[in-house]
Scaffold this active site. Structure first.
Site, PDB file in Angstrom:
ATOM      1  N   GLN A 124      42.176  17.480  84.846  1.00 49.51           N
ATOM      2  CA  GLN A 124      42.318  17.360  83.397  1.00 49.51           C
ATOM      3  C   GLN A 124      43.401  18.316  82.898  1.00 49.51           C
ATOM      4  O   GLN A 124      43.132  19.466  82.572  1.00 49.51           O
ATOM      5  CB  GLN A 124      40.984  17.634  82.693  1.00 49.51           C
ATOM      6  CG  GLN A 124      41.058  17.283  81.230  1.00 49.51           C
ATOM      7  CD  GLN A 124      39.700  17.175  80.587  1.00 49.51           C
ATOM      8  OE1 GLN A 124      38.668  17.372  81.193  1.00 49.51           O
ATOM      9  NE2 GLN A 124      39.712  16.862  79.317  1.00 49.51           N
ATOM     10  N   PHE A 125      44.616  17.796  82.843  1.00 51.96           N
ATOM     11  CA  PHE A 125      45.751  18.617  82.416  1.00 51.96           C
ATOM     12  C   PHE A 125      45.600  19.105  80.984  1.00 51.96           C
ATOM     13  O   PHE A 125      46.186  20.118  80.603  1.00 51.96           O
ATOM     14  CB  PHE A 125      47.073  17.857  82.595  1.00 51.96           C
ATOM     15  CG  PHE A 125      47.299  16.747  81.625  1.00 51.96           C
ATOM     16  CD1 PHE A 125      47.988  16.970  80.444  1.00 51.96           C
ATOM     17  CD2 PHE A 125      46.820  15.465  81.886  1.00 51.96           C
ATOM     18  CE1 PHE A 125      48.206  15.942  79.545  1.00 51.96           C
ATOM     19  CE2 PHE A 125      47.040  14.434  81.002  1.00 51.96           C
ATOM     20  CZ  PHE A 125      47.728  14.666  79.821  1.00 51.96           C
ATOM     21  N   THR A 126      44.803  18.426  80.168  1.00 53.78           N
ATOM     22  CA  THR A 126      44.645  18.813  78.766  1.00 53.78           C
ATOM     23  C   THR A 126      43.955  20.166  78.595  1.00 53.78           C
ATOM     24  O   THR A 126      43.985  20.730  77.508  1.00 53.78           O
ATOM     25  CB  THR A 126      43.883  17.736  77.971  1.00 53.78           C
ATOM     26  OG1 THR A 126      42.588  17.566  78.530  1.00 53.78           O
ATOM     27  CG2 THR A 126      44.640  16.416  77.973  1.00 53.78           C
TER      28      THR A 126
END
Length: 150
Positions: A78-80
């Site tokens: 989850q790059f966010t």
């Protein structure tokens, strides 16, 4: 490397209508990777995750780990997690590692977690549009950043 860890009674990941991962008692681990992350971050974080005492003991006190309860884990990239929201209303993801760096580190993280846990770890699919469902037990949610070890 940043992780959001949730104690779950059940969790699953679905991609394009197909369930690709499913667990009962265990941990949902959302993992965000930056360019500066190394194998040392992976070793430290995976060790921390499997030994984190967030499960109830015989007195229902959070005193047992994923290892102690023989629980399972799902890891979802989850790059966010590395979003910057300082300016404006649209998050910037400039700190998140690009796939050529993030994918090998993600795979290494999963492999190291499996080694520490002594069993297979369920995963989502890096870069896919995933539907993540979970029943947060407690609720218990812990955020750990490998850059803040002290």
């Amino acid at each position: 490397m940043k992780a959001v860890i949730q104690r779950v009674s059940k969790a699953s990941v679905t991609i394009e209508g197909k369930k690709v991962a499913s667990i009962s008692t265990g941990l949902m681990v959302l993992i965000g990777i930056v360019n500066e992350d190394t194998t040392e971050d992976i070793k430290w974080l995976t060790n921390k995750i499997v030994n984190l005492r967030v499960f109830g003991d015989e007195n229902n006190i959070m005193n047992t780990s994923l290892l102690d309860v023989n629980g399972d884990a799902i890891v979802v990239s989850q790059f966010t997690l590395h979003a910057s929201t300082k300016k404006g209303n649209r998050p910037s993801y400039i700190k998140a590692a690009k796939p050529d760096i993030a994918i090998p580190l993600y795979k290494s993280f999963v492999k190291q977690l499996e080694n520490n846990l002594g069993k297979n770890v369920q995963t989502g699919q890096f870069g896919a549009d995933m539907k993540v469902e979970l029943l947060n037990d407690g609720p218990v949610t812990i955020i750990i950043d490998s850059k803040n070890k002290e």
